[in-house]
Design a protein around this motif. Structure first.
Motif, PDB file in Angstrom:
ATOM      1  N   ILE A  62      44.381  56.175  77.896  1.00 24.99           N
ATOM      2  CA  ILE A  62      45.752  56.651  77.821  1.00 24.99           C
ATOM      3  C   ILE A  62      46.126  57.056  76.401  1.00 24.99           C
ATOM      4  N   MET A  66      47.082  60.781  74.917  1.00 28.79           N
ATOM      5  CA  MET A  66      48.315  60.988  74.163  1.00 28.79           C
ATOM      6  C   MET A  66      48.046  61.621  72.805  1.00 28.79           C
ATOM      7  N   LEU A 166      47.508  61.281  82.422  1.00 31.96           N
ATOM      8  CA  LEU A 166      48.870  60.754  82.446  1.00 31.96           C
ATOM      9  C   LEU A 166      49.405  60.558  81.024  1.00 31.96           C
ATOM     10  N   GLY A 167      48.555  60.053  80.137  1.00 31.62           N
ATOM     11  CA  GLY A 167      48.977  59.899  78.751  1.00 31.62           C
ATOM     12  C   GLY A 167      49.298  61.240  78.108  1.00 31.62           C
ATOM     13  N   VAL A 170      52.715  62.421  79.307  1.00 35.99           N
ATOM     14  CA  VAL A 170      53.847  61.754  78.653  1.00 35.99           C
ATOM     15  C   VAL A 170      54.203  62.458  77.354  1.00 35.99           C
ATOM     16  N   ILE A 171      53.204  62.770  76.547  1.00 37.04           N
ATOM     17  CA  ILE A 171      53.467  63.449  75.279  1.00 37.04           C
ATOM     18  C   ILE A 171      53.939  64.879  75.514  1.00 37.04           C
ATOM     19  N   TYR A 174      57.716  64.567  77.227  1.00 39.25           N
ATOM     20  CA  TYR A 174      58.796  63.906  76.502  1.00 39.25           C
ATOM     21  C   TYR A 174      58.782  64.185  74.997  1.00 39.25           C
ATOM     22  N   GLU A 175      57.638  64.577  74.464  1.00 38.74           N
ATOM     23  CA  GLU A 175      57.559  64.865  73.029  1.00 38.74           C
ATOM     24  C   GLU A 175      57.687  66.355  72.747  1.00 38.74           C
ATOM     25  N   MET A 180      56.860  69.361  83.469  1.00 40.53           N
ATOM     26  CA  MET A 180      55.837  68.535  84.100  1.00 40.53           C
ATOM     27  C   MET A 180      55.031  69.322  85.133  1.00 40.53           C
TER      28      MET A 180
END
Length: 257
Positions: A62, A66, A166-167, A170-171, A174-175, A180
């Motif tokens: 993960i 990321m 998945l990691g 996320v970045i 949200y970053e 998505m």
């Protein structure tokens, strides 16, 4: 001592090591068929190699996803290519980072444990006792571990691939504010079954290699209890180097195929 004789000594030791490893692989192949009474040993190996390594493999996966998504998104945004963050992360993890990192981290943990266990059995003469009563110690101690690794490593790699994606999501979401659905749609468009099978195929070879190194170092241990520590340390280093070297040749092989 001149460098040439020293190189000759090291060369002979290296040849003897890989020769012994090859002979062990041959013996494992000869004794690959296991009777039903040995199936609990395979299940125990499945638990020791797979279930107890989930946290290590998934944590590395993960954060690797990321970090890779963070780096890729920063540099791709300079060219307006944020669209390709997902495929870049996916191809890197599925083809290389997933199987290699899983093999190095899980393999180092598993192989060192196998070396310590078999080395302790040799020091306490338990292996000699098995041979004395007519038990095939290769079939009893090595083959079940090889079968367990052969089954577990592809599953761990597939799970690590998914967790790494998945990691990265996320970045990316949200970053870097990447949609998505765009992230997953581009992955499914660019990543094909061949890419996934390349990484999974490598994991079969890595599982066998890691287990054989751990078993051989344990069975070839010398030096009593002090030798157990030296062999365990050497196993971690040899597993890491062997996985990286094997990855190059497996990559070339799969590209040719």
């Amino acid at each position: 001592m001149t460098p040439l004789p020293l190189l000759g000594i090291r060369g002979r030791r290296l040849a003897a090591y890989y020769g012994g490893l090859g002979l062990l692989a041959w013996e494992v192949g000869r004794n690959a068929w296991l009777p039903r009474r040995y199936l609990p040993l395979v299940v125990a190996g499945f638990d020791a190699i797979g279930v107890r390594s989930l946290i290590v493999a998934n944590t590395a996966a993960i954060f690797t996803g990321m970090v890779f998504a963070l780096q890729a998104s920063v540099y791709l945004s300079r060219f307006g290519a944020d669209l390709y963050v997902g495929p870049l992360v996916a191809l890197s993890i599925v083809r290389e980072l997933g199987p290699v990192l899983t093999a190095i981290l899980v393999g180092g943990k598993v192989a060192s444990g196998i070396t310590a266990e078999l080395g302790s059995m040799k020091v306490t003469e338990q292996i000699d006792a098995l041979r004395a009563i007519g038990v095939n110690y290769i079939k009893r101690l090595v083959v079940p571990r090889v079968w367990a690794a052969l089954l577990v490593f592809p599953l761990l790699t597939a799970l690590a691939d998914f967790v790494g994606l998945l990691g990265g999501m996320v970045i990316a979401v949200y970053e870097r504010q990447i949609d998505m659905y765009l992230y997953w749609n581009t992955i499914f468009y660019w990543v094909v079954i061949r890419d996934l099978m390349t990484g999974i195929g490598k994991s079969f070879f890595f599982g066998i290699l890691v287990t054989l190194i751990g078993c051989y170092n344990g069975l070839a241990l010398t030096g009593g209890t002090e030798g157990v520590g030296r062999a365990t340390t050497a196993t971690v280093v040899q597993v890491s180097v062997s996985v990286i070297v094997a990855d190059f040749f497996l990559t070339k092989l799969f590209l040719l195929l």
